[in-house]
Design an enzyme around this catalytic site. Structure first.
Site, PDB file in Angstrom:
ATOM      1  N   HIS A 167      28.388  52.666  83.530  1.00 57.20           N
ATOM      2  CA  HIS A 167      28.039  54.118  83.581  1.00 57.20           C
ATOM      3  C   HIS A 167      27.391  54.398  82.322  1.00 57.20           C
ATOM      4  O   HIS A 167      27.765  55.427  81.357  1.00 57.20           O
ATOM      5  CB  HIS A 167      29.447  54.892  83.593  1.00 57.20           C
ATOM      6  N   GLU A 271      23.052  54.728  85.969  1.00 60.77           N
ATOM      7  CA  GLU A 271      23.972  53.730  86.278  1.00 60.77           C
ATOM      8  C   GLU A 271      23.794  52.527  87.090  1.00 60.77           C
ATOM      9  O   GLU A 271      23.838  52.931  88.391  1.00 60.77           O
ATOM     10  CB  GLU A 271      25.406  54.494  86.387  1.00 60.77           C
TER      11      GLU A 271
END
Length: 314
Positions: A167, A271
């Site tokens: 992330h 991500e």
């Protein structure tokens, strides 16, 4: 001052949490907290921070650290029954002193191997035995590589299934001056429209409002161009077919206690992920997912990549 740069050093970070500092001979560095196996800093050889961490980030377990590179495992977001983004990002990892042989094309000394295994409490919420090995490595050119190896160690013969994401929060000068290239014309799931499947229109992706999309079957290379800083981030990925693009914009930013009201202007999450097609491992099987991040001067020419060098180059 000593000219000796220790490639990997264990030290105390915010609130006394342990972190590993990686240093490369030419001056680049990275920091990895054992809490979450969480990279919180990546600096180039000029000492410029390349990752975004919120000024309001809480380094207080069990809260995940807001920014850097949280690891989403065994579940991305709310794509399943577990807590959003799973639990790997708010567990304490251990340093792996004897990792299995590592197929790698870099001989970086500035690396650390971490390992996460489930606790008894974890087994209650996700009843599977696994070994999650993470290598964080800083290359000679300052590239940052994260390699995850997840092995099913169940003894009951049962497979397990998971979704995954790095992330990554990139630091940008001004979100309105940023574009993402490499995702044009692809299908995506729009998390703001109940995961509706759409197709990306137009050229590069630019930002003027909240974005939360999962791009599907993405190329192995994606570029983030920061016009103001004249810097391009290049993400190269393996084993991670999807790419999430997220910026919370003003309303969501104000609603997050661990995120400054205006910080959305200075960050962008892109991500590398495996979401649409979850990974299934039988006992003894191992999955590998890798991302390599580099920051290069933009080859900008009247607002265009010149001539698509970043995406088509090596």
């Amino acid at each position: 001052m000593s000219s000796e740069r220790v490639p990997a050093e264990l030290s105390k970070g915010v609130n006394g949490l342990e972190k590993v500092i990686l240093r490369e001979a030419r001056g680049s560095s990275a920091e990895v907290y054992l809490y979450g196996g969480h990279v919180t800093s990546w600096k180039n050889d000029h000492g410029e921070e390349l990752l975004f961490v919120s000024n309001k980030a809480l380094f207080k377990p069990p809260k995940a650290i807001r920014g850097g590179i949280p690891i989403c495992f065994p579940q991305f977001s709310n794509h399943g029954p577990l807590e959003p983004h799973g639990f790997a990002r708010n567990r304490f990892w251990s340093i792996d002193t004897d990792p299995p042989p590592f197929p790698t094309n870099s001989s970086s000394k500035a690396h650390i191997d971490l390992i996460l295994k489930p606790s008894e409490e974890d087994m209650k919420i996700w009843p599977h035995s696994y070994e999650f090995r993470l290598r964080v490595a800083l290359g000679p050119g300052g590239d940052l590589t994260l390699t995850s190896r997840i092995r099913n160690t169940n003894t009951d013969g049962k497979p397990f299934t998971f979704t995954f994401a790095y992330h990554t929060y990139f630091s940008v000068s001004d979100i309105s001056e940023v574009r993402v290239e490499g995702l044009e014309t692809l299908d995506y799931l729009d998390n703001l429209q109940n995961k509706e499947r759409c197709t990306e229109q137009g050229d590069a992706i630019t930002f003027e409002t909240e974005v939360d999309k999962i791009y599907l079957s993405t190329p192995t290379k994606i570029a983030i161009l920061d016009h103001e800083k004249k810097r391009t981030f290049v993400i190269r990925k393996e084993g991670l077919p999807d790419a999430v693009v997220w910026n919370p914009w003003d309303k969501k930013a104000k609603a997050m206690a661990d995120f400054g009201d205006d910080e959305y202007k200075h960050m962008l999450c892109v991500e590398a992920a495996a979401i649409e097609k979850p990974i299934t491992l039988k006992p003894g099987e191992e999955w590998r997912g890798r991302q390599e991040l580099s920051a290069v001067p933009s080859s900008y020419c009247s607002g265009q990549l010149d001539p698509q060098r970043v995406l088509q180059g090596s």
